[in-house]
Structure formats: structure tokens, C-alpha cells
Design a protein around this motif. Structure first.
Motif, PDB file in Angstrom:
ATOM      1  N   GLU A   7       0.830  -1.200   0.000  1.00 27.66           N
ATOM      2  CA  GLU A   7       0.000   0.000   0.000  1.00 27.66           C
ATOM      3  C   GLU A   7       0.870   1.258   0.000  1.00 27.66           C
ATOM      4  N   PRO A   8       0.436   2.314  -0.683  1.00 28.33           N
ATOM      5  CA  PRO A   8       1.125   3.592  -0.563  1.00 28.33           C
ATOM      6  C   PRO A   8       1.069   4.063   0.886  1.00 28.33           C
ATOM      7  N   PRO A   9       2.041   4.865   1.334  1.00 25.18           N
ATOM      8  CA  PRO A   9       2.072   5.299   2.743  1.00 25.18           C
ATOM      9  C   PRO A   9       0.791   5.956   3.213  1.00 25.18           C
ATOM     10  N   PHE A  10       0.181   6.795   2.379  1.00 28.35           N
ATOM     11  CA  PHE A  10      -1.022   7.496   2.846  1.00 28.35           C
ATOM     12  C   PHE A  10      -2.160   6.526   3.119  1.00 28.35           C
ATOM     13  N   GLN A  11      -2.242   5.425   2.359  1.00 31.70           N
ATOM     14  CA  GLN A  11      -3.306   4.457   2.580  1.00 31.70           C
ATOM     15  C   GLN A  11      -3.095   3.678   3.878  1.00 31.70           C
ATOM     16  N   ARG A  12      -1.840   3.445   4.235  1.00 31.58           N
ATOM     17  CA  ARG A  12      -1.568   2.776   5.502  1.00 31.58           C
ATOM     18  C   ARG A  12      -2.010   3.667   6.670  1.00 31.58           C
ATOM     19  N   ILE A  13      -1.750   4.966   6.542  1.00 35.24           N
ATOM     20  CA  ILE A  13      -2.188   5.893   7.588  1.00 35.24           C
ATOM     21  C   ILE A  13      -3.711   5.896   7.688  1.00 35.24           C
ATOM     22  N   VAL A  14      -4.378   5.987   6.532  1.00 38.77           N
ATOM     23  CA  VAL A  14      -5.844   5.986   6.502  1.00 38.77           C
ATOM     24  C   VAL A  14      -6.389   4.721   7.156  1.00 38.77           C
ATOM     25  N   ALA A  15      -5.809   3.570   6.822  1.00 35.45           N
ATOM     26  CA  ALA A  15      -6.295   2.292   7.352  1.00 35.45           C
ATOM     27  C   ALA A  15      -6.180   2.245   8.875  1.00 35.45           C
ATOM     28  N   MET A  46       4.928  15.895   3.840  1.00 36.22           N
ATOM     29  CA  MET A  46       3.703  16.637   4.127  1.00 36.22           C
ATOM     30  C   MET A  46       2.590  16.287   3.142  1.00 36.22           C
ATOM     31  N   ALA A  47       2.946  16.121   1.848  1.00 35.73           N
ATOM     32  CA  ALA A  47       1.931  15.787   0.847  1.00 35.73           C
ATOM     33  C   ALA A  47       1.242  14.470   1.178  1.00 35.73           C
ATOM     34  N   THR A  48       1.992  13.498   1.677  1.00 41.87           N
ATOM     35  CA  THR A  48       1.420  12.195   2.021  1.00 41.87           C
ATOM     36  C   THR A  48       0.488  12.317   3.219  1.00 41.87           C
ATOM     37  N   ALA A  49       0.931  13.042   4.263  1.00 37.72           N
ATOM     38  CA  ALA A  49       0.098  13.221   5.449  1.00 37.72           C
ATOM     39  C   ALA A  49      -1.178  13.994   5.117  1.00 37.72           C
ATOM     40  N   THR A  50      -1.047  15.021   4.287  1.00 35.86           N
ATOM     41  CA  THR A  50      -2.213  15.814   3.888  1.00 35.86           C
ATOM     42  C   THR A  50      -3.204  14.961   3.110  1.00 35.86           C
ATOM     43  N   LYS A  51      -2.682  14.124   2.224  1.00 35.99           N
ATOM     44  CA  LYS A  51      -3.559  13.271   1.426  1.00 35.99           C
ATOM     45  C   LYS A  51      -4.311  12.281   2.310  1.00 35.99           C
ATOM     46  N   ALA A  52      -3.650  11.769   3.341  1.00 34.86           N
ATOM     47  CA  ALA A  52      -4.313  10.833   4.250  1.00 34.86           C
ATOM     48  C   ALA A  52      -5.488  11.504   4.957  1.00 34.86           C
ATOM     49  N   LEU A  53      -5.278  12.717   5.472  1.00 39.50           N
ATOM     50  CA  LEU A  53      -6.363  13.425   6.149  1.00 39.50           C
ATOM     51  C   LEU A  53      -7.483  13.788   5.178  1.00 39.50           C
ATOM     52  N   ASN A  54      -7.138  14.187   3.955  1.00 42.39           N
ATOM     53  CA  ASN A  54      -8.167  14.498   2.960  1.00 42.39           C
ATOM     54  C   ASN A  54      -9.006  13.277   2.641  1.00 42.39           C
ATOM     55  N   LEU A 100     -11.998  10.416  -5.524  1.00 41.34           N
ATOM     56  CA  LEU A 100     -11.087   9.299  -5.268  1.00 41.34           C
ATOM     57  C   LEU A 100      -9.909   9.325  -6.230  1.00 41.34           C
ATOM     58  N   ALA A 101     -10.187   9.549  -7.517  1.00 37.44           N
ATOM     59  CA  ALA A 101      -9.103   9.600  -8.508  1.00 37.44           C
ATOM     60  C   ALA A 101      -8.177  10.776  -8.241  1.00 37.44           C
ATOM     61  N   ASP A 102      -8.736  11.900  -7.799  1.00 34.43           N
ATOM     62  CA  ASP A 102      -7.913  13.067  -7.491  1.00 34.43           C
ATOM     63  C   ASP A 102      -6.967  12.797  -6.330  1.00 34.43           C
ATOM     64  N   THR A 103      -7.453  12.105  -5.306  1.00 40.27           N
ATOM     65  CA  THR A 103      -6.654  11.934  -4.089  1.00 40.27           C
ATOM     66  C   THR A 103      -5.811  10.665  -4.104  1.00 40.27           C
ATOM     67  N   GLU A 104      -6.283   9.605  -4.763  1.00 40.39           N
ATOM     68  CA  GLU A 104      -5.591   8.322  -4.698  1.00 40.39           C
ATOM     69  C   GLU A 104      -4.989   7.890  -6.029  1.00 40.39           C
ATOM     70  N   GLY A 105      -5.332   8.571  -7.112  1.00 38.02           N
ATOM     71  CA  GLY A 105      -4.828   8.193  -8.421  1.00 38.02           C
ATOM     72  C   GLY A 105      -5.770   7.244  -9.134  1.00 38.02           C
ATOM     73  N   LEU A 106      -5.670   7.218 -10.452  1.00 39.37           N
ATOM     74  CA  LEU A 106      -6.585   6.414 -11.256  1.00 39.37           C
ATOM     75  C   LEU A 106      -6.414   4.924 -10.997  1.00 39.37           C
ATOM     76  N   ALA A 107      -5.175   4.488 -10.743  1.00 32.79           N
ATOM     77  CA  ALA A 107      -4.929   3.064 -10.530  1.00 32.79           C
ATOM     78  C   ALA A 107      -5.655   2.531  -9.300  1.00 32.79           C
ATOM     79  N   ALA A 108      -5.898   3.397  -8.319  1.00 29.38           N
ATOM     80  CA  ALA A 108      -6.563   2.963  -7.098  1.00 29.38           C
ATOM     81  C   ALA A 108      -8.084   2.954  -7.223  1.00 29.38           C
ATOM     82  N   LEU A 109      -8.615   3.521  -8.304  1.00 33.64           N
ATOM     83  CA  LEU A 109     -10.060   3.605  -8.472  1.00 33.64           C
ATOM     84  C   LEU A 109     -10.597   2.310  -9.058  1.00 33.64           C
ATOM     85  N   SER A 110     -11.411   1.630  -8.311  1.00 35.01           N
ATOM     86  CA  SER A 110     -12.088   0.421  -8.775  1.00 35.01           C
ATOM     87  C   SER A 110     -13.548   0.523  -8.382  1.00 35.01           C
TER      88      SER A 110
END
Length: 305
Positions: A7-15, A46-54, A100-110
Motif C-alpha cells: 500500500e502507498p504510505p497514505f493508505q496505511r495511515i488511513v487504514a 507533508m503531501a502524504t500526510a495531507t492526502k491521508a487526512l483528505n 477518489l481519482a484526485d486523491t488516490e490516483g486512477l490506478a486505485a479507483l475500482s
């Protein structure tokens, strides 16, 4: 997602934050770690932490609290029981997919990920949209609709018209980097608002004196310049999110390798360019886009003239 399947770092934080909320360790109104606290705790940028909170905000799990920071939402978004959902407005499906695509990228959108964000079973989602192909078309149509082309009554000269279209497209990709991956001229999405740019450019170039076949080739060339430059936006954002390393840090880390490769004399021109210093060339994508657009317009002017 990263190529090795982790998982990307921001997704681990979210989880982890999501699990703490689900388990009751974090209750409604409790403060969640700030961006800087996440940076220190997880060793991320910072970008990763911000993305997790968003992402947590978009899931309805946390909310901003003036004077306090980000807290667990007092009224979490309800998750309907399976089979109990009413009709889901299509615009909400599309807008959630765009977020979702904006914050996680197209590859993560299912479809499964989208259904989870909407709080419904995956099979229920298929009642509202046929599949991912249709979803991508509707997403593309929606983002191109954010900045519509001017009306026909404001038609400028061909050069201004073509530049207007190119810059509007660039703005779409700037706001939604994933859209550059969706666009194609071999199998283009039948998104009406995106197709309007093709119509606009064809009409402008035909009025300028080009035949329709030549005008179409010119339109493809312009669109490929915009899209081809914009593809780097998604790649750059994903790389920074996955690694926590921005472009400046990456280039700094590569300096020793670059020096070693160019020391042998195979790349004397590149070595002389590097010796001029980092400020000698502006590598900002906005600058590269505008430089290429101007040169293309100059070439078309010669062709038309």
C-alpha cells in the motif's frame, strides 16, 4: 498503487486511523493527529500526510473543528445495510469517483473502492452505472465541463481560439491529473464536453483555410502536446505520494550518478548544461507546456500563411 503490491504510505495511515475509529479507540469529537504529527509518527512527507487526512474527510470519518484541528466526525456518514439502499444519484457516484481519482490516483479507483466510499455493496453500484468504462467517460465529461469553451458569439481568431482550447485542457489536467491517462485519440472516450474541444479546433482551423483532414491532424497534434505534458502530473504526484520524495529531493539524490555517467565524455553537451546550474533551465511543467504550445502555434501559422 505501488508496483510491488504494497500500500502507498497514505493508505496505511488511513487504514490505521479508520481502524481506530471503528474500534472505538477514537470517538466522535476526539482529535486525530495533525499533518505534522502524522509526518513525525510515520516518517512521511507533508503531501502524504495531507492526502491521508483528505481521504479520511472524504470518507466522512473526520471533520475540521475550528480552534481544535481535525476531529472524528460527530455524525459519521451512514452505511446502509445491504439491499436497503434507495436510488443513488448518478452525479454523486461520478463526483465521488472524481474525488477518489484526485486523491488516490486512477490506478486505485475500482468499482469496489468506489462502492465502499459510497457506503453500498459493489453489486448495488452496478445498478447506477454499467461499469468502469462508462464511469470514466462520465468522469471525463464532468471535469471538462468545469471550464466550458466560450460561446460561438465570442469567436476569436484561429490562434487565440486554439490557444484557448489548449489552456482549458491544461487546466483540466492540472486539477485532475488522472484525466490525461483517460484521454486518447486511438480509443477516445465519447465524452461530449471533451469532444467539444475537437469540434472547436476543427472549426477554427478550417476557417483559417486548412482542409478538414489537415485540421484534424493539427487538432490531434495539439491535444497530444497538452496530454503528453500532463501525463507527467499524475506520475509525479503518485511517485511523491508513494515515496515521500519530491522532485527536488529526487534530483539531488541522483546528482552523484549523473556526474559519474557524464564524466566519461559521452554526454559533453548535457554536462555543460548541468554546469550552468539548476536555474539555467526552467523545468516547471507549466513553462514546458507554454513553450511547446507557442512553437506549435508558430508552425501552424506558417502552414496557414
Amino acid at each position: 498503487m505501488q508496483q510491488d503490491g504494497t500500500e502507498p504510505p497514505f493508505q496505511r495511515i488511513v487504514a490505521r486511523v479508520r481502524a481506530a475509529i471503528t474500534a472505538g479507540d477514537l470517538r466522535p469529537g476526539d482529535r486525530v493527529p495533525s499533518t505534522r504529527e502524522l509526518m513525525r509518527s510515520y516518517g512521511v512527507a507533508m503531501a502524504t500526510a495531507t492526502k491521508a487526512l483528505n481521504t479520511l474527510r472524504q470518507e466522512g470519518l473526520v471533520e475540521p473543528q475550528p480552534g481544535i484541528g481535525t476531529v472524528v466526525a460527530r455524525r459519521p456518514r451512514p452505511r446502509a445495510a445491504a439491499g436497503a439502499e434507495g436510488p443513488e444519484p448518478l452525479d454523486r457516484v461520478v463526483s465521488t469517483a472524481i474525488r477518489l481519482a484526485d486523491t488516490e490516483g486512477l490506478a486505485a479507483l475500482s468499482m469496489r473502492r468506489l462502492a465502499a466510499a459510497l457506503g453500498m455493496p459493489t453489486m448495488t453500484l452496478y445498478r447506477h452505472i454499467a461499469g468502469k468504462d462508462e464511469l470514466l467517460v462520465r468522469m471525463t465529461d464532468a471535469v471538462f465541463g468545469e471550464s466550458p469553451l466560450p460561446g460561438a458569439d465570442t469567436w476569436p481568431g484561429w490562434r487565440a481560439a486554439v490557444a484557448t482550447s489548449a489552456r482549458l485542457q491544461w487546466g483540466v489536467y492540472r486539477r485532475h491529473p488522472w484525466a490525461a491517462e483517460v484521454m486518447s485519440f486511438t480509443r477516445p472516450p465519447m465524452a461530449e464536453r471533451a469532444m467539444a474541444h475537437t469540434e472547436w479546433n476543427l472549426a477554427a482551423l478550417e476557417r483559417a483555410g486548412l482542409s478538414l483532414p489537415v485540421a484534424m491532424h493539427a487538432t490531434i497534434m495539439l491535444a497530444n502536446h497538452v496530454r503528453g505534458t500532463a501525463v507527467n502530473l499524475e506520475w509525479e504526484a503518485t511517485a511523491e505520494q508513494d515515496t515521500g520524495v519530491d522532485n527536488v529531493e529526487w534530483f539531488t539524490a541522483q546528482q552523484a550518478r549523473f556526474t559519474r555517467i557524464t564524466a566519461g565524455g559521452r554526454f559533453p553537451t548535457m554536462r555543460r548544461l548541468a554546469a550552468l546550474g539548476g536555474a539555467a533551465v526552467d523545468y516547471e511543467l507549466d513553462t514546458i507546456f507554454e513553450f511547446g504550445l507557442t512553437r506549435i502555434l508558430d508552425g501552424l501559422a506558417a502552414l496557414i500563411g
